[in-house]
Design an enzyme around this catalytic site. Structure first.
Site, short mmCIF file in Angstrom:
data_model
loop_
_atom_site.label_atom_id
_atom_site.label_comp_id
_atom_site.label_asym_id
_atom_site.label_seq_id
_atom_site.Cartn_x
_atom_site.Cartn_y
_atom_site.Cartn_z
N CYS A 33 0.82 -1.22 0.00
CA CYS A 33 0.00 0.00 0.00
C CYS A 33 0.86 1.27 0.00
CB CYS A 33 -0.91 0.01 1.22
SG CYS A 33 0.02 -0.01 2.75
N ASP A 35 2.39 2.55 2.59
CA ASP A 35 2.38 3.24 3.88
C ASP A 35 3.74 3.13 4.57
OD1 ASP A 35 -0.18 3.83 3.35
OD2 ASP A 35 -1.08 2.53 4.85
N CYS A 58 -2.95 4.31 6.70
CA CYS A 58 -4.39 4.19 6.85
C CYS A 58 -4.80 4.29 8.33
CB CYS A 58 -4.84 2.85 6.29
SG CYS A 58 -4.22 1.46 7.25
N CYS A 102 -1.78 -4.38 8.17
CA CYS A 102 -1.40 -3.07 8.71
C CYS A 102 -0.74 -3.21 10.09
CB CYS A 102 -2.60 -2.16 8.81
SG CYS A 102 -3.59 -2.11 7.31
FE1 FES Z 1 -1.29 0.33 4.39
FE2 FES Z 1 -2.94 -0.16 6.26
S1 FES Z 1 -3.41 0.08 4.16
S2 FES Z 1 -0.82 -0.06 6.41
#
Ligand code: FES
Length: 123
Positions: A33, A35, A58, A102
């Site tokens: 993602c 992140d 997120c 996550c």
């Molecule tokens: Fe990336 Fe949650 S969607 S850490």
């Protein structure tokens, strides 16, 4: 959807922010993602005395950052290395299945910070 605990930590995150004079930092990213999470620790006598974090991610990533900061504050480095992603998601009363990954970030970020701290001590 999200548990009450996740929403609580997302809306009112604990220990958020960088620690400028941190003894070590752990940075991890989720390639899926994109992140990114940074975990900052202050250590004294082998114990985590303070923990801070900066997360671009997120809602679940924010909530897990906040939760891990509560779980890890005041414990020894060995204990911190034993915190698993399951501990984090259990403490948050579970994460939706598609958000399980996550919780990896928080546990991995904390472990990285401890590893970096130990590396620094060796040199
Ligand atoms: Fe990336 Fe949650 S969607 S850490």
């Amino acid at each position: 959807m999200y548990s009450k605990k996740v929403i609580e930590h997302f809306q009112n995150p604990k220990n958020m922010g960088e620690i400028e004079d941190a003894d070590a930092v752990g940075e991890v990213g989720n390639p899926v993602c994109g992140d990114v999470m940074k975990i900052y620790i202050k250590v004294k006598d082998d114990k985590i005395t303070h923990i801070g974090w900066k997360t671009m991610g997120c809602a679940a990533a924010i909530a897990t950052s906040s939760m891990i900061s509560e779980l890890a504050e005041g414990i020894t480095l060995d204990e911190a290395m034993k915190i698993t992603k399951k501990d984090v998601s259990d403490a948050l009363e579970g994460l939706p299945p598609i958000k399980q990954h996550c919780s990896n970030l928080a546990a991995d970020g904390l472990h990285k910070a401890v590893e970096n701290y130990r590396k620094k001590q060796e040199t």
